[in-house]
Enzyme design. Structure first.
Site, short mmCIF file in Angstrom:
data_model
loop_
_atom_site.label_atom_id
_atom_site.label_comp_id
_atom_site.label_asym_id
_atom_site.label_seq_id
_atom_site.Cartn_x
_atom_site.Cartn_y
_atom_site.Cartn_z
N CYS A 1 0.85 -1.18 0.00
CA CYS A 1 0.00 0.00 0.00
C CYS A 1 0.89 1.23 0.00
O CYS A 1 1.93 1.26 0.66
CB CYS A 1 -0.91 -0.02 1.22
SG CYS A 1 -1.88 1.48 1.45
N HIS B 1 -9.02 -2.39 1.37
CA HIS B 1 -7.88 -1.89 2.14
C HIS B 1 -7.84 -0.36 2.11
O HIS B 1 -7.70 0.30 3.16
CB HIS B 1 -6.59 -2.49 1.56
CG HIS B 1 -5.36 -2.05 2.25
ND1 HIS B 1 -4.71 -2.83 3.20
CD2 HIS B 1 -4.62 -0.91 2.15
CE1 HIS B 1 -3.64 -2.20 3.64
NE2 HIS B 1 -3.55 -1.02 3.01
N GLU B 2 -7.97 0.22 0.92
CA GLU B 2 -7.89 1.68 0.81
C GLU B 2 -9.12 2.36 1.42
O GLU B 2 -8.99 3.46 1.98
CB GLU B 2 -7.73 2.08 -0.66
CG GLU B 2 -6.51 1.50 -1.35
CD GLU B 2 -5.21 1.83 -0.63
OE1 GLU B 2 -4.30 1.00 -0.65
OE2 GLU B 2 -5.12 2.92 -0.04
N HIS C 1 -2.24 0.72 9.16
CA HIS C 1 -1.75 -0.62 8.85
C HIS C 1 -1.54 -1.43 10.12
O HIS C 1 -1.15 -0.89 11.17
CB HIS C 1 -0.41 -0.52 8.10
CG HIS C 1 -0.58 -0.08 6.68
ND1 HIS C 1 0.36 0.71 6.03
CD2 HIS C 1 -1.57 -0.28 5.78
CE1 HIS C 1 -0.04 0.94 4.79
NE2 HIS C 1 -1.22 0.37 4.62
#
EC number: 3.4.24.-
Length: 1594
Positions: free
Chosen positions: A208, A392-393, A402
């Site tokens: 990421c 995730h984003e 994270h």
């Protein structure tokens, strides 16, 4: 992959699982072999995976039963309202993956798309945009997945084009996608690829792009708090942690590379599939909050967008995207397309911090949710794993950091979470960590998710294509062009033509028109540069139901008819868009539920017979119904003598049973099969209990369960009797075997299923009043029937192999139960007489009895005792005489089976029904009716087959005793068609059936030599006879020799235990098979005996001639066995075991046989009644002896242990079509001289046979016959106490049929013994198929049958059942599909028994020579000719629709009939109109020239509607005059004509004058003084007044 049983689907019994195993496995998996990937990009991706599986998903029902290979979820109607409480439709799929079944239980993801979802295609800017309320199908699903033996997992799949998505199992996350561009086969599976998430090929672990730093995260939170205070000062925050639902309204943007990669037509479906997976990830309970991802808008960038730059540099791309998405986002959250977060999907290889490709997959602002300028993220498309990247984003937008960085959620054991910085590909499923749950909960509790509280609203857009101006007002359009500070210039008019914007106080314009849909006034908007008024609709009026109508007549007189009543939506009617009434429109009830007579035709048959008088293709047929299971409520009929069917009605008459036969009461109503309970109520759940009692509790039922355990048998063997009235019948094999189940009636000759050795197809068979379902899957058979049976039937088993066991059960009502219903309350009473059964001639009127309840009236017949129901009454009724009609007889057989000259005839008479007879009339009496055809061509489309040619018969293979002769049979091919195989002459025939002379009744023995064990023996096959007797012999020798018999016994004959040692190997007798324990003991009394040792006997065939010894009692063809002994060869006096492997037999198991030598103990042996095992004779020769000695084939019984290894004392014997011979064991005697002894036979006498010490007890319940075995008189005997075999014993052995081959038998006596029967070899079956017979020669040993009269004669013949005489039956060719340019025609091919023409299963014909007859063939290859047409004729009518005709003909008859030009055409379709005139009015003056008027109108002619008058045109005829002149004569000057007084009263005339009616001639005439003529002068008027004055004075 194996097809595993899904016992975890439901609590099914073992029986039910066995019954449904085949259905569950149907369509389970792809065929083995490599799978092609037509799409190169997918092939490159798949080939890069370390591991993947090809599966074949199928759609199933809730029980797991196969439904279809089609995977698309078919919701084609308009999208429904997605309120949270709405009902959901479920869909089920099954996939066989990694040897286990996956069962998907899914439903439409109702909250996945907003009700105002819009798909927008942009071509650079707002001026080039297309917006549509997308009609994306509801094919995005979510739910659970269940794997056998594990717990439930989650799944998010899209079924738009195959199954695409992911599912989670306890051992990992899996993706599934279809093989792209794979050809879809109807009725076949669509292959899919399943692979693990960690198996996605990546060079490095993707990351990421968000930087992990305490300082950065703290700064982000400070910036967010500052922004909250500055932009939302008035919002009060609640410090309580309240869990409530949140809706994240999401904008998804796909760049040009995404569209280029996935295709413009597929990209929307792909993106929605990804977002459906994202929704599933946020529904994972590990997130700790109820969060719904809702897509409100999808933008596809068809061209590069102005103001949006997408480059490799992730930060720059994110900054540009966030700025751009804010500019297009409506500010008001009430706007239906306002979004809370924006997601960019790109195929650009982005990288954090650098403008070059790297492993970065996504980037987002931390805690940016609900901030218009920061609620955005970018994601690199990586296939289906893209869903995890987006989740995730989006987690970052919710403030989730994270895992493992500045928190305690470091992955333990490399177990990753969704918010791990590096998306490690671990096999375990991805979830949200505890830290992620705390982060997002804290974010929401702080009120930072304030924009997520509103439920997506539905916008009132009526049109599918949405005008952009509806979403963007004029101010927003100006901001998009000139920046956020621009506004609309209010002073400018005509905004629809040019949009003017105020920028820094000046009005500026790019000379573009405002977007369509922009408001341009009150109730007006811009469309195509014009301001159009939007009309307002009146207030809607919803509809209301009216009253119910009376019940209609019953549709049937018996057997459960239907009545209906309906109501209309007219109280009031819906108007102005008001909702139509909802609820029950039409109601039904059953009537006349009493059963019809059994001999009466079925209701479907009656409906088909209605079409008997309706010509079908210009011919009349007698129709009878056929059933279509797929459409049970449509009427299909077939002619009795035809091979085609036709759908006569789309819906059968109400009350028609859905299914004929069985116990189903379901009936068709309005074309739909409705469920009917046992109480005869529609849609009732009332059912019978197990034994047929409606709404019973089963207390009167009993279930009978039995097991059929007989292992062996021959032919048909009874399993059990199914009694009359039995229900829920189930018969099934425990394991698959080669046997077949059969059903027969109590009549032994009447079979219902699989009788006569003919195996029938799987399917349903109507018998005994119910339907039996016969199913065979592989070798496993089962029978099922619901019952009840109206007669008792026998279940049988046709033995082929050993029966593993069959269990069967049925339910029946207990005997002696009383009826609990009070019989005196119900009684039978006759009803009204019916109408006459015919409309002409003599018919019948009937009167039936109805069930009446005292004090209530007629009730259902089930309440009355059916045994006491009186018979119906009937009487004759006479109607008018029937008119004449044509009667057609049956068609005669066709005059030819093939060729162009076939014709068939029938008799056609004109008859009239007179009472009960038919009277023939002259044909002229029926000439007004269409006469049926009397002559019809037939079989002319069938080419005649070629002729068979045969050669001469060969000589017979033998001169007597039964042989075969052959001849050549070939097809001459003198026609284009091949020869008819069903008429092929026989190429083989029996011959030489006469009996051979008695001198040759003993066959010559086989030749053989003995070897010393170096070469293994080659065994001659011995055909197994149908009857397999046991024969026991001992070697015979010269009379001068003292002989002994070698012993064949179980190991260690001196011990009495069941255990022994075979060459060092232990063995033990099995006590579970007592039939293997019996033995025969044959011994002699010699004290010095040659012994067969374990290393001495070997048999080797030889081509040398062998003659009998001069010293031995042998003759030509005699069979003698020898024992020899020589120096150097060891011998033993102890009995030696000779194990023997039995001949292969699946029916019975024979006894063990022992032959002992020496003075052993006397041993008893139980008699064995089994005669099925074969006993084989072998022939041996002793080396070292000058006189060649022949040997006999020795009968051997099976050993104690049927499977001995090669380390045993003796090798096993051949089992299939081989003689049972021990190998490589030379046999010698101590003296080296052959010893020949007589044949030993077994006689079933009452003398006892000695029993050895190792005797095995005989089966309980049986008393054994003891056989006394003696040697023949010509043999030397010792003083041993053991008995010897007598000549009588040998005769008895032959008499009882124990001799395998009598021709190999050498008569042991010198002619002094008793007579006995001698039998020859069985011949071949008399036929090559079907039922035939074996023959053999039977004669008395003395050649006088009278000498053997006291002995039962063996059967000289027996039946043989071979395979059925199968052949292909071909039907007639259909008509050619085209009459020119090449068509085809088809026919029906069936495998039938050529003798009785019964249909056979196809495998019976697989042994036929050649290929099956063709099913289709080409026809009419000649090219089509052109049609010739003539000019059109004049129109038949001048108006009102006439017809023009022309001649259309084909010169050579080879024109395409499907392209035939029309021969008629309509013309002059305008209305017929004419001028209509009214009556003339009165003349305007009485003299001096006036005029008259009338009405003239163009009106429709007779027969047309008056409302069509506006369409009339009468220009083709001149218009009649509307005015004409009148009273042209001059007026007279006489004073008498002057009017001095009104004829009417003066006051009334003055009133008419005031009303200006003087112009009317009639008024002017009656009121002539008040309404004077216009031409009267003033002086005349004065004179008239003076005259009037004078008249008054007088």
């Amino acid at each position: 992959m194996p097809c595993a049983q899904r016992s975890w689907l439901a609590n099914l019994s073992v029986v039910a699982q066995l019954l449904n195993f085949g259905a569950l496995c149907y369509g389970r998996q792809p065929q083995p072999g490599p799978v092609r990937f037509p799409d190169r990009r997918q092939e490159h991706f798949i080939k890069g995976l370390p591991e993947y599986h090809v599966v074949g998903p199928v759609r199933v029902d809730a029980s797991g039963h196969f439904l279809s290979y089609g995977l698309h979820y078919p919701i084609t109607s308009s999208r429904r309202k997605r309120d949270l409480d709405g009902s959901e439709d479920w869909v089920y799929y099954r996939i066989s993956h990694e040897e286990k079944d996956l069962f998907f239980n899914l439903t439409v993801n109702q909250g996945f798309l907003s009700n105002s979802y819009i798909m927008e295609k942009r071509y650079g800017n707002l001026s080039h945009v297309k917006m549509m309320a997308s009609s994306a199908p509801l094919c995005h699903l979510s739910g659970t997945v269940l794997q056998q033996g594990t717990r439930v997992g989650t799944a998010a799949l899209s079924a738009c084009h195959g199954l695409t998505g992911f599912f989670q199992l306890p051992h990992g996350d899996f993706f599934i996608e279809p093989v792209k561009k794979h050809p879809l086969v109807e009725g076949g599976y669509h292959p899919h690829i399943v692979y693990r998430r960690q198996k996605v090929p990546e060079t490095k672990e993707p990351t990421c792009g968000l930087k992990d730093s305490v300082n950065i995260s703290q700064k982000q939170e400070l910036w967010r708090e500052k922004w909250e205070r500055h932009n939302l000062p008035s919002r009060s925050l609640s410090r309580r942690s309240i869990s409530k639902e949140r809706w994240v309204e999401t904008l998804v943007v796909a760049d040009t590379k995404m569209i280029e990669y996935h295709g413009s037509e597929n990209v929307e479906s792909y993106i929605l599939t990804i977002m459906n997976m994202v929704t599933g990830l946020f529904h994972n309970p590990s997130i700790g909050n109820a969060i719904h991802i809702v897509v409100v808008r999808l933008i596809l960038l068809e061209e590069e967008e102005q103001g949006l730059k997408i480059v490799h540099h992730a930060e720059k791309t994110l900054s540009s995207f966030c700025k751009w998405q804010k500019s297009i986002n409506p500010k008001s959250d009430l706007n239906p397309v306002h979004h809370d977060v924006a997601v960019l999907l790109t195929r650009k290889d982005i990288c954090a911090g650098f403008n070059r490709p790297c492993e970065t997959l996504g980037l987002s602002h931390l805690s940016g949710m609900c901030q218009p300028h920061r609620s955005c993220n970018i994601n690199e498309d990586s296939g289906l794993p893209l869903a995890f990247t987006i989740a995730h984003e989006l987690g970052h937008s919710f403030g989730i950091q994270h895992d493992g960085k500045e928190n305690d959620c470091e992955p333990v054991g490399r177990h990753p979470y969704i918010m791990s910085r590096q998306l490690q590909y671990d096999p375990t499923p991805l979830t949200w960590s505890k830290c992620s749950e705390e982060y997002i909960t804290r974010f929401l509790d702080r009120g930072w998710g304030f924009c997520l509280d509103d439920i997506p609203k539905k916008k009132g857009l009526k049109s599918k294509v949405i005008a952009p101006g509806v979403i963007y007002d004029v101010h927003h359009q100006c901001q998009l062009q000139y920046g956020p500070n621009a506004t609309f210039c209010q002073e400018v008019e005509n905004v629809c033509q040019t949009l003017w914007c105020s920028v820094k106080g000046f009005c500026r314009s790019k000379l573009d028109a405002a977007a369509d849909g922009t408001q341009c006034g009150e109730k007006k908007w811009c469309m195509a540069g014009k301001c159009i008024t939007v009309g307002k609709k009146p207030e809607s009026i919803p509809g209301g139901w009216g009253r119910w109508s009376p019940w209609s007549h019953c549709s049937r007189t018996c057997g459960a008819g239907v009545q209906s009543a309906e109501r209309l939506c007219n109280n009031p009617e819906p108007k102005f868009g008001g909702k139509y009434c909802t609820g029950e429109r039409k109601r039904y009830r059953l009537c006349n539920v009493h059963p019809c007579r059994s001999e009466a035709p079925t209701f479907r048959q009656m409906q088909c017979s209605e079409f008997d008088t309706v010509p079908y293709k210009n011919e009349l047929y007698h129709w009878f119904p056929i059933f279509n299971p797929a459409h049970p409520c449509e009427l299909y009929c077939r002619p009795i003598d035809g091979q085609f069917s036709e759908k006569m009605l789309d819906a059968v008459i109400d009350g028609t049973p859905c299914f004929e036969g069985g116990n189903s009461r379901n009936v068709c109503i309005n074309g739909i099969c409705k469920m009917v309970g046992c109480d005869y109520e529609i849609d009732s759940n009332a059912t019978e209990d197990r034994c047929g009692v409606c709404l019973g509790d089963g207390s009167s039922c009993q279930t009978v369960r039995k097991m059929f355990k007989q292992k062996e048998g021959s032919g048909y063997v009874d399993i059990g009797l199914i009694p009359k009235g039995a229900r829920d019948i189930r018969v099934m094999e425990i394991e698959g075997a080669g046997n077949f189940l059969a059903i027969r009636s109590e009549d032994p000759e009447k079979y219902y299923l699989n009788g006569g050795f003919i195996i029938q197809w799987n399917g349903n068979y109507k018998l005994a009043g119910t339907v039996f379902q016969y199913d065979r899957k592989g070798d496993l058979e089962k029978l099922m029937a619901t019952g009840p049976t109206n007669e008792s039937v026998w279940i049988q088993l046709l033995f082929q192999v050993t029966n593993p066991g069959i269990k069967y059960e049925y339910t029946i009502q207990k005997d002696g139960l009383d009826n609990d219903v009070e019989q005196q309350m119900y009684f039978w009473q006759y009803g009204h007489w019916t109408e006459c059964s015919v409309t002409c001639g003599t018919g019948i009127r009937r009167q039936t009895a109805h069930c009446i309840k005292k004090g209530r009236g007629m009730v259902k017949a089930t309440f009355c005792d059916p045994e006491t129901q009186p018979n119906g009454r009937q009487k004759k009724c006479h109607e008018k005489a029937c008119p004449p009609r044509w009667w057609a007889g049956e068609w005669e057989a066709c005059s030819a089976t093939c060729g162009p000259h076939g014709e068939k005839k029938r008799t056609v008479l004109c008859i009239q029904t007179m009472v009960s007879d038919e009277q023939a009339l002259p044909p002229t009496d029926c000439q007004h009716l269409l006469k049926p055809k009397t002559l019809l061509s037939c079989n002319r489309d069938i080419l005649c087959p070629s002729d068979w040619t045969v050669g001469n018969w060969s000589e017979c293979s033998v001169s007597c005793g039964g042989g075969v002769r052959i001849r050549s049979v070939t097809c001459a091919k003198n026609h284009d068609e091949p020869c008819d195989v069903t008429r092929k002459p026989n190429s083989r025939a029996l011959c030489g059936l006469q009996q051979c002379p008695s001198s040759r009744r003993v066959l010559k023995p086989n030749k053989g030599t003995i070897s010393n064990g170096k070469n293994p023996p080659t065994l001659k096959p011995v055909p197994p006879p149908t009857s397999r007797p046991r024969m026991l012999t001992t070697p015979t020798g010269p009379e001068s020799m003292s002989t002994s018999t070698p012993a064949i016994s179980s190991p260690s004959p001196t011990t009495a235990s069941k255990e022994g040692d075979l060459g060092g190997k232990q063995w033990q007798d099995s006590s579970t098979q007592p039939e293997l324990s019996s033995r025969y003991l044959i011994s002699t009394g010699s004290t010095s005996q040659p012994i067969l040792t374990s290393q001495s006997l070997s048999i080797q065939p030889s081509e040398e001639n062998v003659s009998s010894s001069d010293t031995g009692p042998t003759s030509e063809g005699g069979l003698v066995a020898t024992t020899t002994s020589g120096s150097g060869l060891s011998s033993s006096r102890n009995p030696i075991t000779w194990p023997v492997t039995p001949f292969y037999n699946t029916l019975t198991k024979g006894p063990e046989m022992e032959i002992h030598s020496g003075s052993g103990e006397e041993r008893e042996q139980p008699e064995d009644k089994d005669e099925s095992n074969p006993v084989i004779w072998t022939k041996i020769r002793v080396p070292g002896n000058d006189a060649p000695v022949e040997s006999t084939e020795m009968p051997l019984a099976p050993p104690l242990t049927p499977d001995l290894s090669r380390e045993s004392w003796w090798p096993p014997f051949s089992t299939v079509m081989e003689g049972l011979l021990p190998s490589q064991r030379p046999t010698t005697s101590e003296t080296g001289t052959p010893r020949v002894e007589g044949m030993v036979t077994e006689k079933p006498a009452n003398t006892l046979l000695p029993l050895g010490g190792d005797h095995q007890p005989e089966p309980s319940g049986k008393t054994a016959n003891r056989n006394h075995l003696k040697l023949p008189n010509n043999m030397n005997q010792t003083k041993s106490s053991e008995p010897v075999l007598t000549e009588e014993d040998a005769t008895s052995l032959i008499t009882e049929g124990f001799l395998l081959n009598a021709s190999n038998y050498k008569q042991l006596t010198n002619g002094h013994g008793s007579a006995h029967w001698i039998v020859g070899n069985w011949s071949e079956c008399s036929t090559t198929c079907g039922l035939g017979a074996y023959w053999r020669r039977v004669e008395c040993s003395t050649q006088m049958d009278s000498d053997c009269a006291a002995i039962q004669r063996p059967d000289p013949a027996k039946r043989c059942h071979l395979r059925p005489c199968a052949g292909w039956k071909v039907g007639n060719w259909s008509k050619c599909s085209r009459n020119c340019s090449g068509g085809f025609k088809i026919r029906e091919i069936q495998c039938v028994d050529s003798r009785d023409h019964r249909n056979l299963r196809p495998f019976h014909c697989q042994f036929l020579a050649g290929i099956p007859p063709p099913l289709s063939m080409s026809c009419n290859p000649e090219p089509c000719e052109a049609w010739q047409v003539e000019p059109w004729s004049q129109c038949s009518r001048s108006c009102g629709g006439g017809v023009q005709e022309r001649g259309v003909f084909c010169p050579g008859g080879l024109c395409d009939w499907t392209k035939r030009p029309t021969s008629t055409m309509s013309c002059n379709e305008h209305l017929c109109c004419h001028w209509a005139t009214g009556n003339w009015d009165l003349c305007s003056t009485s003299c001096g020239g006036g005029f008259q008027k009338r009405t003239v109108q163009c009106v429709p002619s007779e027969g047309n509607k008056t409302e069509d008058q506006d369409q009339c045109l009468c220009d083709h005829k001149p218009r009649p005059p509307e005015f004409k002149k009148c009273n042209q004569q001059a007026c007279k000057k006489s004073a008498d004509l002057l009017c001095t007084k009104d004829k009417l009263s003066a006051s009334f005339c003055q009133t008419l004058k005031a009303m200006k009616k003087c112009s009317v001639p009639t008024v002017r005439a009656e009121c002539c003084f008040s309404c004077p003529q216009t031409h009267i002068t003033h002086t005349q008027r004065q004179r008239r007044q003076r005259l009037l004055q004078k008249s008054k004075e007088l």
